[in-house]
Design an enzyme around this catalytic site. Structure first.
Site, short mmCIF file in Angstrom:
data_model
loop_
_atom_site.label_atom_id
_atom_site.label_comp_id
_atom_site.label_asym_id
_atom_site.label_seq_id
_atom_site.Cartn_x
_atom_site.Cartn_y
_atom_site.Cartn_z
N ARG A 82 -24.27 60.48 29.80
CA ARG A 82 -25.29 61.30 30.43
C ARG A 82 -26.15 61.99 28.82
O ARG A 82 -26.67 63.18 29.19
CB ARG A 82 -24.77 62.32 31.01
CG ARG A 82 -24.31 61.70 32.31
CD ARG A 82 -24.17 62.92 33.33
NE ARG A 82 -23.25 62.05 34.83
CZ ARG A 82 -22.31 61.78 34.79
NH1 ARG A 82 -21.56 62.25 33.70
NH2 ARG A 82 -21.84 61.34 35.76
N LYS A 123 -39.97 59.64 22.85
CA LYS A 123 -40.13 58.65 23.68
C LYS A 123 -39.24 57.46 23.57
O LYS A 123 -39.39 56.81 22.56
CB LYS A 123 -41.75 58.13 23.95
CG LYS A 123 -42.76 59.07 24.76
CD LYS A 123 -44.01 58.25 24.87
CE LYS A 123 -45.08 59.04 25.66
NZ LYS A 123 -46.31 58.33 25.64
N GLU A 144 -52.19 53.02 13.09
CA GLU A 144 -51.92 54.15 13.54
C GLU A 144 -52.11 55.30 12.91
O GLU A 144 -52.29 56.53 13.23
CB GLU A 144 -50.19 54.16 14.16
CG GLU A 144 -49.98 53.08 15.27
CD GLU A 144 -50.44 53.23 16.63
OE1 GLU A 144 -50.89 54.22 16.87
OE2 GLU A 144 -49.86 52.41 17.20
N LYS A 193 -48.79 64.33 14.76
CA LYS A 193 -48.04 63.95 16.20
C LYS A 193 -47.59 64.89 16.60
O LYS A 193 -47.25 65.30 17.78
CB LYS A 193 -47.45 62.70 15.85
CG LYS A 193 -46.56 62.19 17.25
CD LYS A 193 -46.50 60.88 17.26
CE LYS A 193 -45.84 60.49 18.72
NZ LYS A 193 -45.30 59.23 18.85
N GLU A 241 -46.65 64.50 28.20
CA GLU A 241 -48.00 63.70 28.27
C GLU A 241 -48.72 64.12 29.79
O GLU A 241 -48.90 63.25 30.31
CB GLU A 241 -47.91 62.26 28.10
CG GLU A 241 -49.17 61.62 28.05
CD GLU A 241 -49.10 60.05 27.38
OE1 GLU A 241 -48.32 59.84 26.81
OE2 GLU A 241 -49.97 59.32 28.01
N ARG A 256 -51.33 65.02 24.93
CA ARG A 256 -50.86 63.77 24.16
C ARG A 256 -51.26 62.49 24.38
O ARG A 256 -51.11 61.48 23.68
CB ARG A 256 -49.19 63.65 24.71
CG ARG A 256 -48.35 62.80 24.00
CD ARG A 256 -47.01 62.92 23.95
NE ARG A 256 -46.25 61.89 23.37
CZ ARG A 256 -44.83 61.91 23.13
NH1 ARG A 256 -44.04 62.84 23.48
NH2 ARG A 256 -44.22 61.09 22.31
N ASN A 305 -53.49 58.07 22.57
CA ASN A 305 -53.83 56.53 23.02
C ASN A 305 -55.31 56.19 22.81
O ASN A 305 -55.60 55.10 23.07
CB ASN A 305 -53.70 56.48 24.76
CG ASN A 305 -52.32 56.91 25.16
OD1 ASN A 305 -51.25 56.37 24.45
ND2 ASN A 305 -52.10 57.56 26.37
N HIS A 353 -55.86 52.40 22.62
CA HIS A 353 -54.93 51.69 23.26
C HIS A 353 -55.07 51.25 24.69
O HIS A 353 -54.23 49.93 24.92
CB HIS A 353 -53.49 52.64 23.40
CG HIS A 353 -53.02 52.89 22.14
ND1 HIS A 353 -53.35 53.46 21.05
CD2 HIS A 353 -51.53 52.72 21.87
CE1 HIS A 353 -52.57 53.51 20.16
NE2 HIS A 353 -51.55 52.92 20.51
N HIS A 413 -54.04 47.30 24.29
CA HIS A 413 -53.08 47.14 25.22
C HIS A 413 -53.45 45.53 26.07
O HIS A 413 -52.57 44.67 26.49
CB HIS A 413 -52.38 47.87 26.42
CG HIS A 413 -51.39 48.95 25.70
ND1 HIS A 413 -51.30 50.27 26.04
CD2 HIS A 413 -50.51 48.78 24.53
CE1 HIS A 413 -50.27 50.93 25.31
NE2 HIS A 413 -49.89 50.07 24.40
N HIS A 462 -49.02 44.94 17.72
CA HIS A 462 -49.68 46.15 18.48
C HIS A 462 -50.55 46.93 17.52
O HIS A 462 -51.67 47.23 18.08
CB HIS A 462 -48.25 47.07 18.56
CG HIS A 462 -48.70 48.46 19.25
ND1 HIS A 462 -49.01 48.39 20.68
CD2 HIS A 462 -48.86 49.53 18.48
CE1 HIS A 462 -49.51 49.94 20.58
NE2 HIS A 462 -49.29 50.57 19.72
#
Ligand SMILES: NC(=O)c1ccc[n+]([C@@H]2O[C@H](COP(=O)([O-])OP(=O)(O)OC[C@H]3O[C@@H](n4cnc5c(N)ncnc54)[C@H](O)[C@@H]3O)[C@@H](O)[C@H]2O)c1
Ligand SMILES: [Zn+2]
Length: 382
Positions: free
Chosen positions: A130, A152, A194, A235, A245, A249, A253, A256, A260, A274
């Site tokens: 947990r 994340k 980035e 960041k 987000e 946040r 993107n 992106h 993507h 990426h």
């Protein structure tokens, strides 16, 4: 690569998240301090290092040595390199190995690698007993400026990328800029997209500095530490404002939504990393902003020029196999974007530019406008 003569002391960037706050330690050769830092944070702790085969070849022994010197017990879990490890099978393997290594609630998982290892090991730590704490030791540029910061974690589902995961902040990030010397130049360049993104989305002065200093960043001079520290500060500030987000946040993107779609079209393969998709996507986002009259064409051209200067792809046509993939078709691109970001009643959320250095979240962009822009772009009219 040769390093310049003087590298300053490590830079510490603090991520202000209350009880989940932590430090990012950035500097050349800071990996050697990992053991002492872990020992100071958690005296007597047991650790397991999760890494991949590429990173293990270069950096596993130095990481184990610093832990041993500090009297920290450790074991190693080595997965295959690449996105293929960010799967249910990869998660099972890492989690079972952590249990076998007797990692208890108060112990630490150490993610030594790029974004794949960070996301996978971080998610395994999040669900093991947990929740076990973890340390990020990012070894790719992308991981140092992006994926290791912000909490994340997750894996891919056969139905899509990053569909399973948890917010689980690390307790420490140690980013050694020297480990990037063994990264392939193409991977380094992809991660650089980035870095440039932070300038384009929120810091014109940083973007201007990158325009002047990119060569030294690639060579491994002191500008590399500065670029990584500035990116992490950017960041960290956004994550501290909006950890989950629900607002700002999303600015991260930038590039992106287009990116993507392009990654999906090329099957998330080596044909388009990426960061390369983000570079093309950022140029498209800038040009789209210009087509809406939000920024002058010269600003879009400036973004494009810098990314081209460092050797990143900037046009759809730069992507290998572009024509065969049906990417030369605005409707095909729209379909891919609709899969990535929900289109609500013909409207899309886009990160657009009001200036180089000022991005905004546009939650209500008409899909038809995007399609018209792409059609014009593909016909060489935008
Ligand atoms: N959690 C987040 O916030 C976040 C943000 C962005 C991206 N990501 C995820 O990150 C992943 C991409 O990360 P990545 O670009 O680091 O990919 P990666 O982890 O696959 O690393 C790229 C390649 O470089 C190798 N490598 C890494 N460091 C090396 C080094 N120092 N020397 C030699 N080889 C090295 C790896 O073995 C791999 O082959 C994706 O899965 C993406 O979804 C997560
Ligand atoms: Zn990204």
């Amino acid at each position: 690569m040769t390093a310049p003569l003087k590298h300053s002391d490590p830079v510490i960037v603090h991520v202000a998240l209350g009880s989940r706050a932590y430090d990012i330690v950035i500097g050349r050769d800071v990996l050697a301090s990992l053991g002492a830092r872990v020992a100071a944070l958690r005296p007597g702790v047991r650790t397991a290092i999760v890494t991949d085969r590429n990173v293990a070849k270069h950096w596993l022994e130095p990481a184990e040595a610093t832990l041993a010197q500090a009297g920290i017990a450790t074991s190693r879990i080595i997965v295959e390199e690449g996105e293929g490890s960010k799967t249910y099978a990869g998660l099972e393997r890492v989690s079972e190995a952590l249990i076998a290594a007797k990692i208890e609630r108060n112990d630490l998982v150490i993610a030594l690698g790029g974004g794949v290892v960070g996301d996978l090991a971080g998610f395994s730590a999040a669900i093991l007993r947990r929740g076990v704490d973890f340390v990020q030791v990012p070894t790719s540029l992308l991981a140092q400026v992006d994926s290791s910061v912000g909490g994340k974690t997750g894996i891919n589902s056969p139905q899509g990328k990053n569909l399973l995961g948890a917010f689980h902040q690390p307790v420490l990030v140690v980013a050694d800029t020297a480990v990037l010397d063994t990264l392939s130049p193409r991977q380094f360049r992809a991660g650089y997209a980035e870095v440039a993104k932070y300038g384009v989305l929120g810091d014109e002065a940083f973007f201007a500095w990158l325009e002047l200093n990119h060569a030294e960043i690639f060579k491994g001079g002191t500008a590399r530490e500065q670029a990584i520290a500035t990116s992490c500060r950017a960041k960290a500030a956004i994550v501290a404002r909006d950890e989950r987000e629900t607002g700002d946040r999303a600015l991260l993107n930038l590039g992106h939504t287009f990116g993507h779609a392009l990654e999906a079209a090329t099957g998330f393969s080596d044909r388009l990393f990426h960061g390369e998709g983000v570079a093309v996507g950022m140029v498209l986002a800038a040009q789209f902003s210009a087509s809406l009259g939000m920024i002058p064409q010269s600003d879009a051209a400036r973004v494009e020029r810098h990314l081209a200067d460092v050797g990143l792809p900037i046009h759809l046509q730069d992507i290998a196999g572009f024509a065969q993939e049906g990417l030369a078709d605005a409707d095909a691109l729209m379909t891919l974007m609709a899969q990535d970001k929900k289109v609500r009643r013909g409207r899309l959320t886009f990160i657009l530019l009001e200036a180089v250095g000022r991005a905004v979240i546009a939650g209500d962009v008409e899909a038809a406008l995007v399609r018209d822009f792409l059609t014009a772009k593909l016909a060489g009219r935008a």
